[in-house]
Design a protein around this motif. Structure first.
Motif, short mmCIF file in Angstrom:
data_model
loop_
_atom_site.label_atom_id
_atom_site.label_comp_id
_atom_site.label_asym_id
_atom_site.label_seq_id
_atom_site.Cartn_x
_atom_site.Cartn_y
_atom_site.Cartn_z
N ASP A 219 0.84 -1.19 0.00
CA ASP A 219 0.00 0.00 0.00
C ASP A 219 0.88 1.25 0.00
OD1 ASP A 219 -2.25 1.52 0.00
OD2 ASP A 219 -2.64 1.34 2.15
N CYS A 220 0.30 2.35 -0.46
CA CYS A 220 0.93 3.67 -0.37
C CYS A 220 2.33 3.69 -0.96
CB CYS A 220 0.95 4.16 1.09
SG CYS A 220 -0.69 4.36 1.79
N GLN A 221 2.44 3.30 -2.21
CA GLN A 221 3.75 3.32 -2.85
C GLN A 221 4.14 4.74 -3.23
OE1 GLN A 221 1.16 1.48 -4.28
NE2 GLN A 221 1.62 -0.40 -3.18
N LYS A 222 5.40 5.06 -3.02
CA LYS A 222 5.95 6.35 -3.43
C LYS A 222 7.15 6.05 -4.32
CE LYS A 222 6.59 10.89 -3.17
NZ LYS A 222 5.63 11.88 -3.64
N ARG A 236 3.83 -2.11 3.96
CA ARG A 236 3.34 -3.48 3.79
C ARG A 236 3.52 -4.26 5.09
NH1 ARG A 236 5.91 -8.34 0.17
NH2 ARG A 236 4.16 -9.79 0.40
N ALA A 237 2.45 -4.93 5.51
CA ALA A 237 2.49 -5.81 6.67
C ALA A 237 3.09 -5.12 7.89
CB ALA A 237 3.28 -7.08 6.34
N GLY A 238 2.68 -3.87 8.08
CA GLY A 238 3.13 -3.16 9.28
C GLY A 238 4.51 -2.59 9.20
N GLY A 239 5.15 -2.62 8.04
CA GLY A 239 6.50 -2.08 7.92
C GLY A 239 6.68 -1.30 6.63
N THR A 240 7.82 -0.65 6.50
CA THR A 240 8.15 0.13 5.31
C THR A 240 9.26 -0.56 4.55
OG1 THR A 240 7.52 2.22 6.34
CG2 THR A 240 9.00 2.34 4.47
#
Length: 464
Positions: A219-222, A236-240
């Motif tokens: 989610d929320c790709q930059k 993703r899955a609680g991490g960056t």
């Protein structure tokens, strides 16, 4: 006894050459057979090019080192290009020296309509042209200011979440897009495309370079881009995570980090590559955090997929001395090609009765150098900001400031050699900015033009 310049040893002539302007050095090549012979040496043009202000303004920090790898025809062609740019710099500097830069040519106007997609979905102005790239309804499009026509460059097969781009040495643009595609538009994917001029230079075309599909829980790709390395930071899955792709070897790396999720989710991340390392700026209102992913963790030269973990711990934040106006928070922060950055925010002036906007340039955290002084300008920033690297080698920020009815266009110039900032107000044409603030689409400081969009009209305002 009369001494002639042509009789001097070659090393002495080359030393004199290093003190001359590029235009004079190029003229010297046609003075006599001796100098024509010297100009057939690559060293002649390498030394002459190093004196050109245009060479020091290019976004690639290694451009001067790259001169040694160029052949003679390429050096001569580059010299002719720089001579034209240097003449423009003289005019640009003359206008910058004025307290208020003047509009020095015709202000052109084009009617686009009240709901033009350029107002909200504009991506960039193609270098050295009047072509604007934007996205609309799952399409990547181009608008030609000269003809008033829009053309489709690419079908995106998804809706754009965020975007980034980089100007390449071959005068093309590499564009990175984070998309949501699929039949229900719930499949995350990245699209990296190269945009370049057509052979007849009448327009531009786009070609897909890479289009990876990501895991459904990402989610929320930059996205970030550079001439060789592209990728994205995603939650993703609680991490960056950092996803990185080498465009040359095809290698792919997934790097798990401890960057706080709120930076990724809110997309308050900006990127810069400096000597092949990836720098990430996290804007935290009154503070800023700069993370560095070293190049040895990125997939340079690797032809397979790898994974890694990068722990930053608790990096030392940069604090801002001016009290930020809490209600609005930061206006904008952007990284520069050398991984330093500029931050712009609203603040309250002493004794707190007037709004001002503060501009500040910050060096990289690994360089213990003095920071440029803050520039404060009366008025509240409308939220529109464009950052360009000027032909003079200085950084130029354009921002619209104002409260209530009316606004002014502020140009902030930062000279990295003098470590100083100066602010200039560019007077808007009559009738522009009298209502709600216009949008700044682009600042073309190579030609001295600010592009504004207001109420369905696109304006080209020349200041040099």
């Amino acid at each position: 006894m009369v001494a002639f310049l042509a009789d001097l040893p070659a090393d002495v002539i080359f030393h004199i050459l290093s003190k001359m302007r590029l235009r004079d050095a190029s003229s010297l090549a046609g003075v006599s057979r001796t100098f024509r012979k010297l100009s057939g040496d690559r060293s002649f043009w390498i030394i002459a090019l190093k004196t050109s202000p245009s060479m020091h303004s290019m976004s690639n920090p290694r451009i001067l080192d790259d001169l040694y790898d160029m052949d003679l025809p390429t050096l001569q062609q580059l010299a002719q290009h720089c001579i034209k740019s240097d003449l423009h710099i003289i005019e640009l500097d003359r206008n910058w020296s004025l307290p208020r830069p003047q509009i020095v040519g015709e202000v052109r106007k084009w009617r686009l309509g009240d709901r033009s997609v350029l107002e909200t979905n504009h991506l960039f102005q193609f270098p050295g042209s009047e072509l604007f790239v934007f996205y609309s309804s799952k399409l990547l499009k181009c608008f030609n200011f000269g003809t008033g026509e829009s053309t489709t460059l690419l079908s995106l097969n998804g809706y754009v979440g965020s975007a980034s781009y980089d100007f390449l040495p071959d005068k093309s643009v590499l564009l990175g897009l984070a998309l949501r595609g699929g039949s229900r538009f719930n499949i995350p994917m990245l699209l990296f495309t190269k945009v370049g001029l057509n052979s007849d230079k009448s327009g531009i075309s786009a070609a897909t370079v890479l289009q990876p599909t990501l895991a459904t829980d990402s989610d929320c790709q930059k996205p970030f881009v550079s001439p060789r390395m592209v990728g994205a930071v995603q939650s993703r899955a609680g991490g960056t995570e950092i996803l990185a792709y080498d465009l040359v070897s095809g290698g792919h790396t997934v790097i798990v980090t401890d960057i706080p999720l709120n930076y990724t989710i809110s997309r308050r991340l900006d990127f810069s590559f400096y000597f092949d390392s990836l720098y990430m700026l996290a804007d935290d209102g009154p503070r800023a955090l700069v993370y560095c992913c070293p190049k040895d963790l990125l997939p340079y030269g690797k032809q397979f997929a790898t994974t890694a973990t990068l722990t930053f711990g608790d990096p030392e934040p940069m604090s801002f001395p001016t009290k930020i106006w809490k209600r609005r928070g930061p206006v904008c922060s952007l990284m520069l090609p050398d991984a330093s950055f500029v931050k712009i925010h609203d603040s309250l002036s002493i004794p707190g009765s007037h709004f001002v906007t503060t501009f500040r340039f910050w060096e990289r955290s690994d360089l213990e150098t003095a920071l440029a002084p803050e520039i404060t300008v009366p008025g509240m920033c409308s939220g529109e900001l464009t950052l360009q690297i000027a032909p003079t080698g200085c950084h130029v920020v354009a921002s619209l400031l104002g409260l209530g009815q009316g606004c002014s266009l502020i140009l902030i110039r930062y000279d990295p050699e003098l470590n100083s900032c100066s602010s200039h107000e560019l007077e808007l044409p009559a009738g522009v900015g009298s209502g709600p603030p216009p949008n700044i689409l682009a600042v073309d400081d190579h030609r001295g033009i600010v592009w504004l969009f207001e109420g369905g009209d696109l304006f080209s305002i020349p200041y040099a």
